[in-house]
Design a protein around this motif. Sequence first.
Motif, PDB file in Angstrom:
ATOM      1  N   CYS A  34       0.828  -1.211   0.000  1.00 45.08           N
ATOM      2  CA  CYS A  34       0.000   0.000   0.000  1.00 45.08           C
ATOM      3  C   CYS A  34       0.861   1.260   0.000  1.00 45.08           C
ATOM      4  N   PHE A  35       1.940   1.223   0.744  1.00 38.06           N
ATOM      5  CA  PHE A  35       2.847   2.373   0.790  1.00 38.06           C
ATOM      6  C   PHE A  35       3.460   2.627  -0.586  1.00 38.06           C
ATOM      7  N   ASP A  36       3.957   1.579  -1.205  1.00 35.70           N
ATOM      8  CA  ASP A  36       4.611   1.736  -2.499  1.00 35.70           C
ATOM      9  C   ASP A  36       3.632   2.189  -3.578  1.00 35.70           C
ATOM     10  N   LYS A  37       2.391   1.718  -3.476  1.00 37.86           N
ATOM     11  CA  LYS A  37       1.372   2.080  -4.459  1.00 37.86           C
ATOM     12  C   LYS A  37       0.710   3.425  -4.143  1.00 37.86           C
ATOM     13  N   GLU A  38       0.996   3.945  -2.947  1.00 34.87           N
ATOM     14  CA  GLU A  38       0.351   5.175  -2.483  1.00 34.87           C
ATOM     15  C   GLU A  38      -1.171   5.036  -2.538  1.00 34.87           C
ATOM     16  N   ASP A  39      -1.641   3.872  -2.124  1.00 36.39           N
ATOM     17  CA  ASP A  39      -3.068   3.550  -2.141  1.00 36.39           C
ATOM     18  C   ASP A  39      -3.393   2.800  -0.848  1.00 36.39           C
ATOM     19  N   HIS A  40      -4.129   3.450   0.024  1.00 39.70           N
ATOM     20  CA  HIS A  40      -4.353   2.910   1.370  1.00 39.70           C
ATOM     21  C   HIS A  40      -5.677   2.164   1.509  1.00 39.70           C
ATOM     22  N   ARG A  41      -6.398   1.992   0.409  1.00 41.39           N
ATOM     23  CA  ARG A  41      -7.767   1.481   0.527  1.00 41.39           C
ATOM     24  C   ARG A  41      -7.853   0.089   1.136  1.00 41.39           C
ATOM     25  N   ILE A  42      -6.889  -0.771   0.838  1.00 39.55           N
ATOM     26  CA  ILE A  42      -6.918  -2.107   1.433  1.00 39.55           C
ATOM     27  C   ILE A  42      -6.932  -2.015   2.955  1.00 39.55           C
ATOM     28  N   LEU A  43      -6.051  -1.190   3.506  1.00 40.70           N
ATOM     29  CA  LEU A  43      -5.945  -1.080   4.963  1.00 40.70           C
ATOM     30  C   LEU A  43      -7.169  -0.392   5.553  1.00 40.70           C
ATOM     31  N   GLU A  44      -7.670   0.622   4.875  1.00 46.37           N
ATOM     32  CA  GLU A  44      -8.865   1.313   5.360  1.00 46.37           C
ATOM     33  C   GLU A  44     -10.068   0.373   5.356  1.00 46.37           C
ATOM     34  N   ASP A  45     -10.163  -0.475   4.334  1.00 44.46           N
ATOM     35  CA  ASP A  45     -11.268  -1.436   4.280  1.00 44.46           C
ATOM     36  C   ASP A  45     -11.142  -2.485   5.381  1.00 44.46           C
ATOM     37  N   LEU A  46      -9.930  -2.979   5.604  1.00 47.46           N
ATOM     38  CA  LEU A  46      -9.733  -3.965   6.673  1.00 47.46           C
ATOM     39  C   LEU A  46     -10.120  -3.387   8.029  1.00 47.46           C
ATOM     40  N   ALA A  47      -9.841  -2.111   8.224  1.00 42.54           N
ATOM     41  CA  ALA A  47     -10.151  -1.466   9.513  1.00 42.54           C
ATOM     42  C   ALA A  47     -11.643  -1.371   9.773  1.00 42.54           C
ATOM     43  N   THR A  48     -12.450  -1.466   8.719  1.00 40.34           N
ATOM     44  CA  THR A  48     -13.907  -1.370   8.899  1.00 40.34           C
ATOM     45  C   THR A  48     -14.562  -2.728   9.121  1.00 40.34           C
ATOM     46  N   GLU A  49     -13.826  -3.807   8.872  1.00 41.14           N
ATOM     47  CA  GLU A  49     -14.411  -5.137   9.040  1.00 41.14           C
ATOM     48  C   GLU A  49     -14.644  -5.442  10.519  1.00 41.14           C
ATOM     49  N   GLU A  50     -15.594  -6.323  10.770  1.00 41.38           N
ATOM     50  CA  GLU A  50     -15.900  -6.706  12.151  1.00 41.38           C
ATOM     51  C   GLU A  50     -14.862  -7.660  12.728  1.00 41.38           C
ATOM     52  N   ASP A  51     -14.202  -8.392  11.861  1.00 42.03           N
ATOM     53  CA  ASP A  51     -13.240  -9.397  12.296  1.00 42.03           C
ATOM     54  C   ASP A  51     -12.080  -8.772  13.061  1.00 42.03           C
ATOM     55  N   LEU A  52     -11.783  -9.337  14.225  1.00 46.69           N
ATOM     56  CA  LEU A  52     -10.707  -8.845  15.090  1.00 46.69           C
ATOM     57  C   LEU A  52      -9.373  -8.812  14.365  1.00 46.69           C
ATOM     58  N   TRP A  53      -9.062  -9.883  13.640  1.00 47.89           N
ATOM     59  CA  TRP A  53      -7.740  -9.989  13.016  1.00 47.89           C
ATOM     60  C   TRP A  53      -7.604  -9.039  11.835  1.00 47.89           C
ATOM     61  N   SER A  54      -8.693  -8.781  11.130  1.00 51.00           N
ATOM     62  CA  SER A  54      -8.643  -7.800  10.042  1.00 51.00           C
ATOM     63  C   SER A  54      -8.333  -6.413  10.590  1.00 51.00           C
ATOM     64  N   LYS A  55      -8.945  -6.076  11.702  1.00 53.33           N
ATOM     65  CA  LYS A  55      -8.700  -4.767  12.310  1.00 53.33           C
ATOM     66  C   LYS A  55      -7.251  -4.654  12.781  1.00 53.33           C
ATOM     67  N   ARG A  56      -6.750  -5.706  13.398  1.00 51.66           N
ATOM     68  CA  ARG A  56      -5.348  -5.663  13.847  1.00 51.66           C
ATOM     69  C   ARG A  56      -4.415  -5.602  12.631  1.00 51.66           C
ATOM     70  N   MET A  57      -4.755  -6.352  11.585  1.00 47.53           N
ATOM     71  CA  MET A  57      -3.967  -6.347  10.368  1.00 47.53           C
ATOM     72  C   MET A  57      -3.869  -4.934   9.787  1.00 47.53           C
ATOM     73  N   ALA A  58      -4.982  -4.213   9.820  1.00 43.57           N
ATOM     74  CA  ALA A  58      -5.010  -2.856   9.262  1.00 43.57           C
ATOM     75  C   ALA A  58      -4.028  -1.944   9.978  1.00 43.57           C
ATOM     76  N   VAL A  59      -4.119  -1.894  11.297  1.00 39.89           N
ATOM     77  CA  VAL A  59      -3.276  -0.935  12.024  1.00 39.89           C
ATOM     78  C   VAL A  59      -1.823  -1.378  12.060  1.00 39.89           C
ATOM     79  N   VAL A  60      -1.561  -2.675  12.223  1.00 42.54           N
ATOM     80  CA  VAL A  60      -0.170  -3.134  12.270  1.00 42.54           C
ATOM     81  C   VAL A  60       0.501  -2.965  10.908  1.00 42.54           C
ATOM     82  N   SER A  61      -0.257  -3.051   9.835  1.00 40.57           N
ATOM     83  CA  SER A  61       0.322  -2.843   8.503  1.00 40.57           C
ATOM     84  C   SER A  61       0.900  -1.448   8.341  1.00 40.57           C
ATOM     85  N   THR A  62       0.387  -0.495   9.110  1.00 41.20           N
ATOM     86  CA  THR A  62       0.919   0.871   9.005  1.00 41.20           C
ATOM     87  C   THR A  62       2.325   0.986   9.597  1.00 41.20           C
TER      88      THR A  62
END
Length: 230
Positions: free
Chosen positions: A120-148
């Motif tokens: 996402c950083f290299d592509k300058e496109d954060h949508r994957i991480l922003e979408d993961l942060a909106t999911e109800e799944d605990l691991w998706s949310k953690r994945m979103a913030v830790v990816s930053t």
Amino acid sequence: MALADLALPEKAAFFPRFFKAGKGEYAEGDQFIGVTVPDQRKVAKEFRDKISVEELSEVLSSEIHEHRHCALLILVAKFEKSKDSSEKEAMVSFYLQHRKHINNWDLVDNSCYKILGRHCFDKEDHRILEDLATEEDLWSKRMAVVSTMHYVKRGEFDLMKKLVLKNLNHPHDLIHKANGWLLREMGGKNEAELLDFLKKHYRKMPRTTLRYAIEKLDESIRQDFLKGRI
């Protein structure tokens, strides 16, 4: 599999407690054979060029925790080695398609920022991480913030702060810890940025997030935040 030869019975008995695999815990039912992470890394290094991404699907779908972790270590190694943008895109898609198997904090933390964060950083496109942060799944949310973490290591903090605030008061302490960890990492790069963020938001933070975030600050400043004097 090579991992079976490295299994230690005492670790197999300990890991279910350490990774909260008991009844009612967040990793209920996960299975372990007792292979340490250093040994998993040795296996990953050995098999990086011997196993295809497609073949990793079966390993990553295993009920055995160490199998899934080692598969992710191999995928990270392949991603970091690759110079082919289409190949790397395929690995990102593979990662996202298999994320239901990336279901404990170590599996998330040792892979997501090295693949999703970097992509996402290299592509300058954060949508994957922003979408993961909106999911109800605990691991998706953690994945979103830790990816930053990939962003933070390069001195870019805006996305991390946005995702931390999005799930600041999530009910699970694994999100509280992840948020605090990323804030602390930001402080290591730029303490003024951390202090500015904390002054605005610390009073509404879960205590765990705050304690993680301020861990590396001077003791007097830590106490000021903990006692609400700021």
